[in-house]
Design a protein around this motif. Structure first.
Motif, short mmCIF file in Angstrom:
data_model
loop_
_atom_site.label_atom_id
_atom_site.label_comp_id
_atom_site.label_asym_id
_atom_site.label_seq_id
_atom_site.Cartn_x
_atom_site.Cartn_y
_atom_site.Cartn_z
N ASP A 177 0.84 -1.20 0.00
CA ASP A 177 0.00 0.00 0.00
C ASP A 177 0.87 1.25 0.00
O ASP A 177 0.61 2.22 -0.72
CB ASP A 177 -0.91 -0.02 1.23
CG ASP A 177 -1.75 1.25 1.34
OD1 ASP A 177 -2.47 1.58 0.37
OD2 ASP A 177 -1.67 1.93 2.38
N LEU A 178 1.94 1.25 0.81
CA LEU A 178 2.84 2.40 0.85
C LEU A 178 3.52 2.62 -0.50
O LEU A 178 3.63 3.75 -0.98
CB LEU A 178 3.89 2.19 1.94
CG LEU A 178 3.40 2.34 3.39
CD1 LEU A 178 4.51 1.95 4.36
CD2 LEU A 178 2.94 3.76 3.66
N LEU A 179 3.98 1.53 -1.13
CA LEU A 179 4.61 1.66 -2.44
C LEU A 179 3.64 2.22 -3.47
O LEU A 179 4.01 3.02 -4.33
CB LEU A 179 5.13 0.29 -2.91
CG LEU A 179 6.35 -0.25 -2.16
CD1 LEU A 179 6.66 -1.67 -2.61
CD2 LEU A 179 7.55 0.64 -2.38
N GLY A 180 2.37 1.80 -3.38
CA GLY A 180 1.36 2.32 -4.28
C GLY A 180 1.16 3.82 -4.10
O GLY A 180 1.00 4.55 -5.09
N PHE A 239 3.38 5.93 -3.06
CA PHE A 239 4.55 6.62 -3.64
C PHE A 239 4.42 6.69 -5.16
O PHE A 239 4.68 7.72 -5.77
CB PHE A 239 5.83 5.88 -3.27
CG PHE A 239 6.35 6.23 -1.90
CD1 PHE A 239 6.87 7.49 -1.64
CD2 PHE A 239 6.34 5.29 -0.88
CE1 PHE A 239 7.35 7.81 -0.38
CE2 PHE A 239 6.82 5.61 0.38
CZ PHE A 239 7.33 6.87 0.64
N SER A 240 4.01 5.58 -5.79
CA SER A 240 3.93 5.56 -7.25
C SER A 240 2.85 6.49 -7.77
O SER A 240 2.97 7.02 -8.87
CB SER A 240 3.66 4.12 -7.74
OG SER A 240 2.41 3.67 -7.29
N HIS A 241 1.79 6.74 -6.99
CA HIS A 241 0.72 7.64 -7.41
C HIS A 241 0.96 9.09 -6.98
O HIS A 241 0.12 9.95 -7.20
CB HIS A 241 -0.63 7.17 -6.86
CG HIS A 241 -1.10 5.87 -7.45
ND1 HIS A 241 -1.18 4.70 -6.72
CD2 HIS A 241 -1.47 5.55 -8.71
CE1 HIS A 241 -1.61 3.72 -7.50
NE2 HIS A 241 -1.78 4.22 -8.71
N GLY A 242 2.08 9.34 -6.32
CA GLY A 242 2.39 10.70 -5.93
C GLY A 242 1.72 11.16 -4.66
O GLY A 242 1.82 12.34 -4.30
N GLU A 243 1.01 10.27 -3.96
CA GLU A 243 0.37 10.67 -2.70
C GLU A 243 1.40 10.86 -1.61
O GLU A 243 1.21 11.67 -0.70
CB GLU A 243 -0.65 9.60 -2.29
CG GLU A 243 -1.77 9.38 -3.31
CD GLU A 243 -2.63 8.18 -2.96
OE1 GLU A 243 -2.76 7.89 -1.76
OE2 GLU A 243 -3.16 7.54 -3.88
N LEU A 244 2.47 10.11 -1.66
CA LEU A 244 3.59 10.27 -0.74
C LEU A 244 4.83 10.63 -1.56
O LEU A 244 4.99 10.18 -2.69
CB LEU A 244 3.85 8.99 0.06
CG LEU A 244 2.74 8.54 1.02
CD1 LEU A 244 3.12 7.21 1.66
CD2 LEU A 244 2.49 9.59 2.10
N GLN A 245 5.70 11.44 -0.99
CA GLN A 245 6.90 11.88 -1.68
C GLN A 245 8.14 11.28 -1.01
O GLN A 245 8.21 11.22 0.21
CB GLN A 245 7.00 13.40 -1.67
CG GLN A 245 5.83 14.11 -2.35
CD GLN A 245 5.74 13.76 -3.82
OE1 GLN A 245 6.76 13.66 -4.50
NE2 GLN A 245 4.52 13.57 -4.31
N VAL A 246 9.07 10.86 -1.84
CA VAL A 246 10.33 10.34 -1.31
C VAL A 246 11.13 11.48 -0.70
O VAL A 246 11.17 12.59 -1.24
CB VAL A 246 11.14 9.67 -2.44
CG1 VAL A 246 12.49 9.18 -1.92
CG2 VAL A 246 10.35 8.52 -3.04
#
Length: 331
Positions: free
Chosen positions: A54-57, A59-66
């Motif tokens: 879920d966390l990786l998803g 990040f991939s959708h831009g909801e979380l930023q690295v």
């Protein structure tokens, strides 16, 4: 930054460092969860897979930023720690290992393996054939056992030409004769793996010079002979099978530790001269080799050290050769 954006805040494994009441006071709509992963993760590692997915998803959708990062190559690890100590960074500091290249095993080259008729040497010979080698010279003080004969026959059926040489690597004249036969009767020598060695364990009070000399002969004199007699050969690699005893010490193995420390020094000496060299300080192997024969893996467990399976050891060998490391401990 997560709090300022009104996002969710998740701190894993550091509950003792945070005070949820203070975090909640910053934003009333923040939900804080302190999670100790050590116990649940070790008992049910698969249960965390959906959470991480879920966390990786996100990040991939831009909801979380690295987080931003600053990278240092591995050879500048000291600079990376100094940079962190000076608190000059924002986000994470990343130490990047060197890029790996494929081990260049040539079908038109010859590969010499000392101690190659049993144990780790025989395992390496099989690995070399799997990597594409078609000309091997396997050298040992004693001839091949029945099991070794069976494996050598199998390697021959796979297209490899195997030369068996019964000689002592610590005897310069005998080794020189082997090198001459390789040079005059087959493809050029392209790689050396020095795995020959003997053990004669005992506490210092039970040791004498003859027991030291016996252990040092294949490691010290043998490796020096190989170094001198192949100095002009077009080698792609020159691998020395050293031991973790040389870097960690090992009860009852003062002679073994000293002998292998010479291999490590020789690798650095060759590197300084522009010659290929890799010294590998092996930990304990399971299932194969002198340590396994003597029950060392069980004793190592009592010291907190695990053992390497043959597959793990060969994978590590390939990685060491791929990054051209001069000295690496594999434990």
């Amino acid at each position: 930054s997560a709090l300022a954006a009104g996002g969710r805040f998740l701190e894993i494994g550091k509950a003792e460092l945070w005070e949820p009441e203070r975090v909640a006071a910053v934003r009333d709509d923040v939900t804080y969860h302190a999670i100790d992963l050590a116990g649940p993760l070790s008992r049910e590692p698969a249960a965390f897979r959906p959470v991480l997915a879920d966390l990786l998803g996100q990040f991939s959708h831009g909801e979380l930023q690295v987080l931003p990062s600053t990278s240092f190559p591995l050879e500048r690890a000291v600079d990376a720690f100094r940079y962190m100590a000076q608190a000059r960074h924002i986000g994470k500091i990343v130490v990047v290992p060197p890029a790996r290249s494929r081990v260049g095993i040539r079908p038109d080259g010859t590969y010499l393996v000392t101690g190659g008729l049993r144990g780790l040497g025989l395992l390496v010979a099989e690995w070399l054939v799997g990597q594409g080698a078609r000309h091997l010279t396997l050298m040992g003080r004693r001839g091949p056992t029945g099991e070794a004969e069976r494996l050598l026959g199998e390697l021959g059926r796979r297209g490899a030409a195997i030369r068996v040489e019964q000689a002592d690597v610590s005897q310069e004249e005998a080794l020189a004769a082997v090198i001459r036969r390789i040079t005059t009767e087959g493809p050029p020598l392209r790689g050396v793996v020095h795995s020959a060695g003997v053990l004669d364990d005992g506490v210092i009070l039970q040791q004498d010079w003859s027991r030291f000399a016996g252990v040092m002969a294949p490691k010290v004199q043998g490796s020096w002979n190989l170094h001198r007699l192949t100095a002009d050969a077009p080698l792609d690699f020159f691998v020395l099978f050293s031991s973790a005893a040389a870097v960690l010490g090992s009860p009852g193995q003062g002679n073994h530790a000293a002998a292998n420390a010479f291999l490590d020094a020789l690798a650095h000496h060759r590197h300084a001269r522009g010659l290929p060299a890799s010294s590998i300080n092996w930990g304990v192997w399971s299932e194969i080799g002198a340590a396994a024969d003597r029950g060392v893996p069980g004793r190592a467990t009592l010291q907190g050290l695990g053992s390497l399976s043959p597959d793990q050891g060969l994978e590590a060998l390939e990685r060491v050769l791929g990054v051209h490391s001069v000295q690496t401990a594999v434990i």
